[in-house]
Design an enzyme around this catalytic site. Sequence first.
Site, PDB file in Angstrom:
ATOM      1  N   GLU A 192       0.957  -1.227  -0.086  1.00 40.16           N
ATOM      2  CA  GLU A 192       0.001  -0.081  -0.044  1.00 40.16           C
ATOM      3  C   GLU A 192       0.857   1.236   0.147  1.00 40.16           C
ATOM      4  OE1 GLU A 192      -2.998  -0.486  -0.537  1.00 40.16           O
ATOM      5  OE2 GLU A 192      -3.654  -2.420   0.040  1.00 40.16           O
ATOM      6  N   GLY A 193       0.237   2.176  -0.725  1.00 39.36           N
ATOM      7  CA  GLY A 193       1.017   3.637  -0.734  1.00 39.36           C
ATOM      8  C   GLY A 193       0.968   4.375   0.608  1.00 39.36           C
ATOM      9  N   PHE A 194       1.595   5.677   0.207  1.00 33.61           N
ATOM     10  CA  PHE A 194       1.594   6.676   1.280  1.00 33.61           C
ATOM     11  C   PHE A 194       0.394   7.129   1.573  1.00 33.61           C
ATOM     12  CE2 PHE A 194       2.327  11.087   2.876  1.00 33.61           C
ATOM     13  CZ  PHE A 194       3.158  10.910   3.802  1.00 33.61           C
ATOM     14  N   ASN A 195      -0.339   7.376   0.711  1.00 35.19           N
ATOM     15  CA  ASN A 195      -1.576   8.036   0.913  1.00 35.19           C
ATOM     16  C   ASN A 195      -2.902   7.233   1.316  1.00 35.19           C
ATOM     17  OD1 ASN A 195      -1.385  11.338   0.382  1.00 35.19           O
ATOM     18  ND2 ASN A 195      -0.544   9.775  -1.429  1.00 35.19           N
ATOM     19  N   HIS A 213      -2.699  17.463 -10.385  1.00 32.00           N
ATOM     20  CA  HIS A 213      -1.974  15.990 -10.160  1.00 32.00           C
ATOM     21  C   HIS A 213      -2.152  15.185 -11.369  1.00 32.00           C
ATOM     22  CE1 HIS A 213      -2.001  12.022  -8.206  1.00 32.00           C
ATOM     23  NE2 HIS A 213      -0.658  12.381  -8.708  1.00 32.00           N
ATOM     24  N   LEU A 214      -0.890  15.127 -11.917  1.00 31.72           N
ATOM     25  CA  LEU A 214      -1.339  13.899 -13.423  1.00 31.72           C
ATOM     26  C   LEU A 214      -0.394  12.833 -12.821  1.00 31.72           C
ATOM     27  CD1 LEU A 214      -1.507  13.801 -16.296  1.00 31.72           C
ATOM     28  CD2 LEU A 214       0.481  14.883 -16.831  1.00 31.72           C
ATOM     29  N   ARG A 215      -1.444  11.798 -12.739  1.00 31.87           N
ATOM     30  CA  ARG A 215      -0.576  10.548 -12.417  1.00 31.87           C
ATOM     31  C   ARG A 215      -0.420   9.550 -13.558  1.00 31.87           C
ATOM     32  NH1 ARG A 215       0.757   6.286 -10.198  1.00 31.87           N
ATOM     33  NH2 ARG A 215      -0.031   5.179  -8.355  1.00 31.87           N
ATOM     34  N   THR A 256      -5.399   8.337  -4.827  1.00 26.86           N
ATOM     35  CA  THR A 256      -5.495   8.643  -3.307  1.00 26.86           C
ATOM     36  C   THR A 256      -4.734  10.063  -3.218  1.00 26.86           C
ATOM     37  OG1 THR A 256      -3.720   7.098  -2.922  1.00 26.86           O
ATOM     38  CG2 THR A 256      -5.992   6.375  -2.300  1.00 26.86           C
ATOM     39  N   PHE A 257      -3.641  10.273  -4.073  1.00 25.42           N
ATOM     40  CA  PHE A 257      -3.028  11.701  -4.063  1.00 25.42           C
ATOM     41  C   PHE A 257      -3.853  12.579  -4.155  1.00 25.42           C
ATOM     42  CE2 PHE A 257      -0.068  14.676  -5.316  1.00 25.42           C
ATOM     43  CZ  PHE A 257       1.252  14.401  -4.439  1.00 25.42           C
TER      44      PHE A 257
END
Length: 431
Positions: free
Chosen positions: A53-56, A291-293, A390-391
């Site tokens: 799982e990521g940071f956010n 925010h460009l993922r 989620t970012f």
Amino acid sequence: MALAFRVLSLFLLVCTLRVFSEHSEHEHDLNGASEDLKYREPRYLLYDVNPGEGFNLRRDVYMRIAVLVRSLNEDGPWTLVLPPWSRLYHWRSRDVGPQERIPWSLFFDLDSLREFVPVMEFHEFLEVNKKNTIDEVYYLQHYKEGWDKWEEKMDKRPCITNPYDWNPESQHWYGWFFGYNDEVEALKMECISVMGHAGILKPFLLKNTSARSVMLDRAETVLHDRYGDAVFWQVRRSMRFSKQLRDIGDAFRAEFLDSTDAKDKTVVEKSWKNMKRKHGDALGGPYLAVHLRRADFVRVREKDVPSLKFAAKQLKDLAEKHSLNKIFVATDAPMDEYKLLKGYIGDSYEVFKFEPTKQMRKDFKDGGVAIIDQWICAHARLFVGTRESTFSFRIQDEREILGFNPDMTFNRLCHEKDKKCEQPTRWHIEY
């Protein structure tokens, strides 16, 4: 004379009984206080999350467990032990030093967190505990047989998978333990199949264990108790970024984006408890933030991620619509893709990207740089995110807290083939 003696004797008896009574009552109070003192010794709740799982998402899991700990404190003192940050998927920079055992204080304001629930760093827990052991670890898992209907339940079950190793010599369990795997051990480990919200764990923690330190592994298995309500927003509002990271973002805004809190109407109160903004209170700096993922999203969410050329077209259209001539880009795209995007946008707009110094990257790691990006995006006049990121979600949260007009927050880039282009769900702040 005899009468006088009897009166004096009675008086002395009454005094003696009163002293005895007062002594007995005082002794009872001391015993009660002693029992209460035992009860009031703090207990510690630790947790961890699936390594992938990521940071956010991890920030979101913190909120679930923080609400659980606040509920536990209704029955006795519990402290939430913050899991150190280590080796996340998106933290791939190799020139910033080890990205493990990172304390929460590097990224977040712990005093602000403590206004919602008692917290401490993991290294502080080891110091207070005076031993490198965790009393009990419960590995949360889903039900092996799956489920036909949703219901709140939990059962001790055999482990479907078990990331811990048993040492028969020491009679202890060993595992990852936030990168302290060579230093920390558990005295007991069991698996629990669970379906439900985080609050379902409270009766178990109060009645089925008296351990001083309890760890919940795979804590993302349980859900928010009340997603989007006032308590949800209290814990979210308490999750302020560390001042040092906010200061760096603010300096960038002032130097390149003509943006300050005073002009943008985004002044932050000393305590989050005193900040109760209405939609439209915040104006934001005179720039569009996106925010460009990219990265893995280009592959796994191909239908949601536009080409760079079409992303540039959408950004130019929005900037023109809102009379903004500056565009700030937060992206995980490689530099060649960023330059390509900038070329597609053209010279009619000033395009900016936060480029940390080498020392900043060493000091604050990839996680800190990402937070600075989020902070700058949170203060833009207009924000545009990426679907299901989620970012982007966390930036939208920040903008709700600051008091932006939802029309200027809940927007996303769309794929060129997406004719409907549905915009994000609006989760509005509750006080």
